[in-house]
Design an enzyme around this catalytic site. Structure first.
Site, PDB file in Angstrom:
ATOM      1  N   SER A  87      13.842  -6.262  -2.934  1.00 16.64           N
ATOM      2  CA  SER A  87      12.813  -5.888  -3.913  1.00 16.64           C
ATOM      3  C   SER A  87      13.187  -4.652  -4.715  1.00 16.64           C
ATOM      4  O   SER A  87      12.797  -4.516  -5.877  1.00 16.64           O
ATOM      5  CB  SER A  87      11.475  -5.651  -3.199  1.00 16.64           C
ATOM      6  N   ASP A 251       2.426   1.987  -3.818  1.00 13.41           N
ATOM      7  CA  ASP A 251       2.373   1.412  -2.474  1.00 13.41           C
ATOM      8  C   ASP A 251       2.975   2.339  -1.422  1.00 13.41           C
ATOM      9  O   ASP A 251       2.902   2.059  -0.228  1.00 13.41           O
ATOM     10  CB  ASP A 251       3.038   0.031  -2.440  1.00 13.41           C
ATOM     11  N   HIS A 254       7.981   1.453  -2.157  1.00 15.72           N
ATOM     12  CA  HIS A 254       9.001   1.208  -3.174  1.00 15.72           C
ATOM     13  C   HIS A 254       9.126   2.420  -4.092  1.00 15.72           C
ATOM     14  O   HIS A 254       8.171   3.182  -4.254  1.00 15.72           O
ATOM     15  CB  HIS A 254       8.653  -0.024  -4.009  1.00 15.72           C
TER      16      HIS A 254
END
Length: 296
Positions: A87, A251, A254
């Site tokens: 990601s 979040d 990340h």
């Protein structure tokens, strides 16, 4: 990178065993286990699972362009850059395409060299090193191999407690395949998960140690397979610890736009130097991965 129930439970179990290795004190082991399990629950609740789709950013970049030119057969690009990994490589946490790591690198290459840079992204959110083979397979199906590849992988291997030796071996296999196809390969090694403040102590120390060990093994494996490792955790950990509110996205797991900017600043000079000094095929090709031995 993603949070998940099983992965934090595994971390708690292994962490308790690590903390009390060699101890016969069953009561102390159980207390430590319960503490780490409780902390894993806190981490799950805070981090959650990011299901957002990263901004799409592929295309041809030129110096000063406002937006990339969509790629289609017949167009020319001087350098084809491909991004593999998880990601972080895909750009989860980014709000706009301009924030994505691959875009920052492609724009940097275009501005520095004056060349037309084609960006292609094969990275998949949630991927571990097990998924690299499939990403490279997809590359070969889609068309010719890229001139240069950037790989970011490892955080999910840590949170899912994959074997360090096996993860490094899988990375080496992917690097070796790309090198045999004459691609320059730059690998950003596993980030230091000890910087994720949403993971409470002592669980954070457990995943920190795993990530450092994996990064070291990745560096050895990448070098032996003919790639160029960049120690992301070593180089960025102090900055992320000092300014988590600035360098992490909402979040808490990340990177933010500023965090991706820091990562690109480490990878871009290495890639530029490799492209300037190396014509495809002149670096040693990847060795047979069965001959590669990495440290546990």
């Amino acid at each position: 990178m993603r949070g998940g129930g099983g992965l934090w439970k595994t971390a708690a179990v292994t962490g308790a065993a690590t903390v009390l290795a060699g101890s016969g004190a069953g009561t102390a082991w159980w207390a430590t286990y319960r503490l780490l399990m409780a902390q894993a629950g806190v981490a799950r609740g805070v981090i959650g699972r990011d299901t957002s789709k990263p901004p799409e950013a592929d295309g041809i970049y030129t110096a000063g362009c406002l937006a990339p030119q969509p790629w289609r057969t017949g167009l020319h690009a001087d350098v084809h850059l491909m991004i593999f990994g998880d990601s972080t490589a895909a750009g989860v946490g980014c709000v706009s395409p301009e924030e994505v790591l691959g875009v920052r690198i492609a724009r940097g290459l275009a501005e520095t060299t004056g060349q037309r840079i084609r960006l292609s992204t094969k990275a998949i959110s949630g991927a571990t090193s097990k998924g690299l083979a499939g990403q490279v397979d997809a590359m070969f199906v889609a068309g010719p191999p890229p001139d240069a590849a950037v790989i970011l992988i490892g955080a999910n291997d840590v949170t899912k407690k994959h074997s360090i030796r096996a993860s490094a071996h899988r990375l080496a296999a992917a690097v070796a395949r790309l090198r045999r196809a004459d691609s320059i390969v730059v690998v950003g090694t596993c980030p230091n998960l000890g910087t994720v403040v949403a993971i409470p102590q002592p669980l954070r120390t457990v995943v920190r140690n795993w990530s450092i060990r994996l990064a070291r093994a990745q560096s050895v494996a990448t070098t032996m397979a003919g790639g160029i490792p960049v120690a992301m955790g070593d180089r960025l950990a102090s900055e992320f610890r000092a300014a988590p509110e600035q360098l992490f996205s909402e979040d808490g797991f990340h990177p933010s736009a500023a965090g991706y900017e820091r990562a690109a600043a480490l990878l871009l000079p290495v890639l530029i130097e490799a492209l300037e000094e190396t014509t495809p095929g002149s670096r040693p090709t990847g060795r047979d991965v069965d001959s590669i031995r990495t440290h546990k």
